[in-house]
Structure formats: C-alpha cells, structure tokens
Design an enzyme around this catalytic site. Sequence first.
Site, mmCIF file in Angstrom:
data_model
loop_
_atom_site.group_PDB
_atom_site.id
_atom_site.type_symbol
_atom_site.label_atom_id
_atom_site.label_comp_id
_atom_site.label_asym_id
_atom_site.label_seq_id
_atom_site.Cartn_x
_atom_site.Cartn_y
_atom_site.Cartn_z
ATOM 1 N N LYS A 297 -8.046 -8.492 2.144
ATOM 2 C CA LYS A 297 -9.209 -8.183 2.951
ATOM 3 C C LYS A 297 -9.148 -6.741 3.357
ATOM 4 C CE LYS A 297 -12.551 -11.001 5.552
ATOM 5 N NZ LYS A 297 -12.907 -11.645 6.390
ATOM 6 N N ARG B 89 1.645 -2.484 12.032
ATOM 7 C CA ARG B 89 0.360 -3.068 12.238
ATOM 8 C C ARG B 89 0.027 -3.918 13.685
ATOM 9 N NH1 ARG B 89 -2.545 -6.681 7.224
ATOM 10 N NH2 ARG B 89 -4.532 -5.979 7.808
ATOM 11 N N TRP C 98 0.684 -1.047 0.018
ATOM 12 C CA TRP C 98 -0.071 -0.089 -0.078
ATOM 13 C C TRP C 98 0.835 1.208 0.034
ATOM 14 C CZ3 TRP C 98 -3.829 0.862 4.482
ATOM 15 C CH2 TRP C 98 -4.787 2.195 4.163
ATOM 16 N N HIS D 241 12.311 -5.388 4.607
ATOM 17 C CA HIS D 241 11.477 -5.882 6.028
ATOM 18 C C HIS D 241 12.812 -6.136 6.802
ATOM 19 C CE1 HIS D 241 7.801 -6.540 4.198
ATOM 20 N NE2 HIS D 241 8.406 -7.769 3.186
HETATM 21 P P1 A3P Z 1 -4.938 -8.482 4.689
HETATM 22 O O1 A3P Z 1 -4.106 -9.906 4.529
HETATM 23 O O2 A3P Z 1 -5.268 -8.302 6.031
HETATM 24 O O3 A3P Z 1 -5.868 -8.288 3.736
HETATM 25 P P2 A3P Z 1 1.906 -6.058 3.032
HETATM 26 O O4 A3P Z 1 1.782 -5.469 1.691
HETATM 27 O O5 A3P Z 1 2.837 -5.510 4.031
HETATM 28 O O6 A3P Z 1 2.437 -7.603 2.604
HETATM 29 O O7 A3P Z 1 0.730 -6.150 3.532
HETATM 30 C C1 A3P Z 1 -0.352 -6.737 3.091
HETATM 31 C C2 A3P Z 1 -1.551 -6.440 3.736
HETATM 32 O O8 A3P Z 1 -2.142 -4.860 3.335
HETATM 33 C C3 A3P Z 1 -2.948 -7.153 3.250
HETATM 34 O O9 A3P Z 1 -3.537 -7.234 4.467
HETATM 35 C C4 A3P Z 1 -3.435 -6.407 2.185
HETATM 36 O O10 A3P Z 1 -4.855 -6.762 1.744
HETATM 37 C C5 A3P Z 1 -3.459 -4.862 2.672
HETATM 38 N N1 A3P Z 1 -3.676 -3.862 1.681
HETATM 39 C C6 A3P Z 1 -2.912 -3.730 0.514
HETATM 40 N N2 A3P Z 1 -3.174 -2.696 -0.035
HETATM 41 C C7 A3P Z 1 -4.314 -2.029 0.857
HETATM 42 C C8 A3P Z 1 -4.906 -0.898 0.745
HETATM 43 N N3 A3P Z 1 -5.174 -0.321 -0.496
HETATM 44 N N4 A3P Z 1 -5.903 -0.483 1.609
HETATM 45 C C9 A3P Z 1 -5.973 -1.360 2.672
HETATM 46 N N5 A3P Z 1 -5.185 -2.441 3.024
HETATM 47 C C10 A3P Z 1 -4.380 -2.917 1.863
#
Ligand code: A3P
Length: 290
Positions: free
Chosen positions: A248, A119, A52, A100
């Site tokens: 999600k 988070r 994100w 990371h």
């Molecule tokens: P969930 O698995 O709870 O849906 P990362 O990018 O650090 O791997 O994190 C992934 C998490 O961020 C996932 O959570 C994903 O759905 C969520 N995510 C990605 N884009 C997003 C957005 N635009 N708004 C909210 N959550 C987002």
Amino acid sequence: MIEPQQKPRYKIYQGFRIPMGFPVEHFESALNYQAQPGDAFIVTYPKCGTTWTQHIIWMLHHNGQPLPVGKDINLEIPHLEEVSAEFVANLPDPRFIKTHFSYELTPFHPEAKYIYVARNPFDCVVSFYYHTKGFVKHYDFAAGTFEQFFECFIRGEVDGGDYFDHLLAWYDRKADKNVLFLTYEQMKANTRQAIIEIADFLGPEYSSKVKDGEILDRILHHSSFEQMSQNQSRWSSKRPADIPFIRKGQVGDWQNHFSETQKARLLKKFIARTAETGIGQLWPDSIQIG
Ligand code: A3P
C-alpha cells in the site's frame, strides 16, 4: 493481556525468532560477519522501508537504471542473516548489505556506513501483519488475525524482536558520522531529498551522480510506489502468494486496522519507551501524543 490463540511460528535460535525458511546456520554465520571498511549497511526493523531503500541504492550504483527483470534485490543487496556471512564476503566491493539485526548485533567497522530507516510503529505493525500472514512457509499464519499479530508485536515476540529496543539503540547513534538516520515518512514526504541525502552520505561518487538531473529523475521515477508495485512481479524476489509485498505504501494505513484499545495501548507503550529521547518528534503528523 490475552494470550493469542494463534501465533506465527518461528525457528528459535539462541532466543532469536527466525522465519522458518531461513537456514539457522546462515543466521549463525551472519552474527560473525566481519564488516569491511567499504561496506554500506541498510539497517531496519522489518517493514520500515528496507526494499525501497535497497532499490534506491541499487539505482544510485547503476546510474539510475532500475533493477532488471528477473533479478532479486535480496541477492544484489543481500539480506545478511538470510544468505550468510560467506555469501556477503564474496560480493565484489563496494558491498551493500541489508540487515534487520539490532544495533548490538550489527557487524561494526568504523569505516563502514550504516543507513537506518525507521517507520512509525503503528504503520509498521500493520505492514508486518500482512507480511507475516502472506509468507505462509515462513510463519504458518495464513489464518492469523491482526489482533493476534498485534499482541505478538507489542510484546516483541516477532522475528524483528522488540521494535522499541531496535529503534532506541539506532536513534542514539544518529549523530555518528557513519550513520544516516532516515524515516519512511520523510522519504515519502520528499523522496528526491531522501535520494540526495543517501547519495551524499555514500560519498562523492554518488553525490556527483545525483547532480545529473537526469539520473536523479530516473531514480525518482523508478523508486515511486507505483513503479515498484507494478514491477514487483517481474523481479524474482520470493513473494507472498496473495498479499503483494509492495502493498500500500501509505502513511496512516494503521487507522484502518486499529481498535481504540489497541491505539491506546501502543501509544502508551510508545510514550513510555521513548520518553525524553526526541523520538516522539519523528512523527508529528502520524502519532498524536497528548
Ligand atoms: P506497506 O505494507 O504499508 O504497504 P520492507 O521493505 O522494510 O519490508 O517494507 C515494506 C513496506 O514498504 C511496505 O509497506 C511496502 O509497500 C513499502 N514500500 C515498498 N516500496 C515502496 C515505495 N517505493 N514507496 C513507498 N512505500 C514502499
């Protein structure tokens, strides 16, 4: 504690767990990357909102245009330990880099910038479970259960290492002038504000862009969960087969996964590891302490 019958598989390099598809030599070279003054790092424990934030920053850098179809955000804003130090060093200035790595391992330069996104661990472990289950070639855990993954996470025996070690070290640095400390929950609650904060932190070139309401609105639109979820199949990132990467995007999904015992155990660990740090205040709505 019960030893889970099935665990994700990792490559082990000097005690670090690495996804099986990542070349060890890239990880090794990443440890020696020399941060440059213009570098901006997005640093996260896995599953805390990295992708994100990468998209928001990409759009800030491209006047609000979303990542074009066919491009891979993890090559545009590359994941240091996946692609190697050489790959990152060859990027044009300014470099935006995802990692990371823990605080101790993250390449440091006093004039580089670090955006840390945290988070709550409850939602993090659920998201991490689906990630680990989905990327079969990295973890060989397709049939793994949440219960099994939870045991590995709570012991810190996953590729992100110990969640609390990661968070505590960066939280300690949150007041440093080259650190911007955000939470996923804060980004969800007020994405507009988070985009402005990121832009202001990156510098006047970026804050002036978000003063243009049109650019800000575009970034807001294209960084929404709905848009990013719809577009994920059009970008060329490597994705898990069945479980969508942008899955999600909720705060509190953990309530659908945790047993009462798991809840008590993670809460106990959270309280013990974060006592007197102020971290407990980061998530007053998602973690009820006491
Ligand atoms: P969930 O698995 O709870 O849906 P990362 O990018 O650090 O791997 O994190 C992934 C998490 O961020 C996932 O959570 C994903 O759905 C969520 N995510 C990605 N884009 C997003 C957005 N635009 N708004 C909210 N959550 C987002």
